[in-house]
Enzyme design. Sequence first.
Site, PDB file in Angstrom:
ATOM      1  N   ARG A  44      45.115  35.784  30.062  1.00  0.00           N
ATOM      2  CA  ARG A  44      43.927  36.607  29.790  1.00  0.00           C
ATOM      3  C   ARG A  44      43.578  37.507  30.977  1.00  0.00           C
ATOM      4  O   ARG A  44      42.425  37.910  31.150  1.00  0.00           O
ATOM      5  CB  ARG A  44      42.721  35.734  29.418  1.00  0.00           C
ATOM      6  CG  ARG A  44      42.872  34.986  28.110  1.00  0.00           C
ATOM      7  CD  ARG A  44      41.736  33.989  27.901  1.00  0.00           C
ATOM      8  NE  ARG A  44      41.878  33.292  26.634  1.00  0.00           N
ATOM      9  CZ  ARG A  44      41.186  33.556  25.527  1.00  0.00           C
ATOM     10  NH1 ARG A  44      40.282  34.523  25.547  1.00  0.00           N
ATOM     11  NH2 ARG A  44      41.372  32.875  24.421  1.00  0.00           N
ATOM     12  N   VAL A  89      32.116  32.455  44.867  1.00  0.00           N
ATOM     13  CA  VAL A  89      31.701  33.573  45.715  1.00  0.00           C
ATOM     14  C   VAL A  89      31.396  34.749  44.791  1.00  0.00           C
ATOM     15  O   VAL A  89      32.276  35.256  44.109  1.00  0.00           O
ATOM     16  CB  VAL A  89      32.785  33.935  46.756  1.00  0.00           C
ATOM     17  CG1 VAL A  89      32.806  32.939  47.887  1.00  0.00           C
ATOM     18  CG2 VAL A  89      34.177  34.020  46.128  1.00  0.00           C
ATOM     19  N   ASP A 205      21.325  43.352  44.213  1.00  0.00           N
ATOM     20  CA  ASP A 205      20.191  44.158  43.738  1.00  0.00           C
ATOM     21  C   ASP A 205      18.926  43.324  43.791  1.00  0.00           C
ATOM     22  O   ASP A 205      18.974  42.092  43.798  1.00  0.00           O
ATOM     23  CB  ASP A 205      20.437  44.648  42.312  1.00  0.00           C
ATOM     24  CG  ASP A 205      20.603  43.506  41.328  1.00  0.00           C
ATOM     25  OD1 ASP A 205      19.649  43.211  40.588  1.00  0.00           O
ATOM     26  OD2 ASP A 205      21.690  42.890  41.304  1.00  0.00           O
TER      27      ASP A 205
END
Length: 239
Positions: A44, A89, A205
């Site tokens: 995949r 991570v 963000d």
Amino acid sequence: MATPHINAEMGDFADVVLMPGDPLRAKYIAETFLEDVVQVCDVRNMYGFTGTYKGRKVSVMGHGMGIPSCSIYATELIKDYGVKKIIRVGSCGAVSTDIKVRDVVIGMGACTDSKVNRIRFKGHDFAAIADYKMVKAAEEAAKARGIDVKVGNLFSAELFYTPDPEMFDVMDKYGIVGVEMEAAGIYGVAAEYGAKALTICTVSDHIKTGEQTTSEERQNTFNDMMIVALDSVLLGDAE
């Protein structure tokens, strides 16, 4: 000995696997930070690599987005390939004014609106926490490099596009250091199968202020996070 989702052979993976969400980020980590790299799986297009960091065998593999995806890969790595430690991570969003964009955060625990850990814990709440020694090693690695990190609880969300933005105020009140989508699942899988896990994130963000990082800034702060993660592996070996 392939599994339904990983076409590697036994022994292809190190006992420690770093896991970003993006398989192309896994490729970047392997090519940038590891030596003697070999690609070990690609089902995949979820790439996995094994190499060495300062002589220490380390693997890196993508886990996709969300708890269901990362849980599949974490389960197969631990149960079928004998992986002992997983370090996620990735990136996260901040909800507190104490957490800034580009900060590196360490998830000592992970709250969630997912029911996945209740399902595996017979309907009861499960405290999804990181391994203490892995948290400690990451803190020490960051300090040695002069990289500031924040340690606290993450929130692993089921929905990226939430219909309940007021929940971010609740998270802020409870001191959540970052919102992401996987840590609680990985911690649950590690507990179920007797492994150890840790999540380290870079704040990409700020949900409250709308501030975002540029792609270049994300790369630079991501590198700090990766150095902390890899150095923590070496410190963990020394204990």
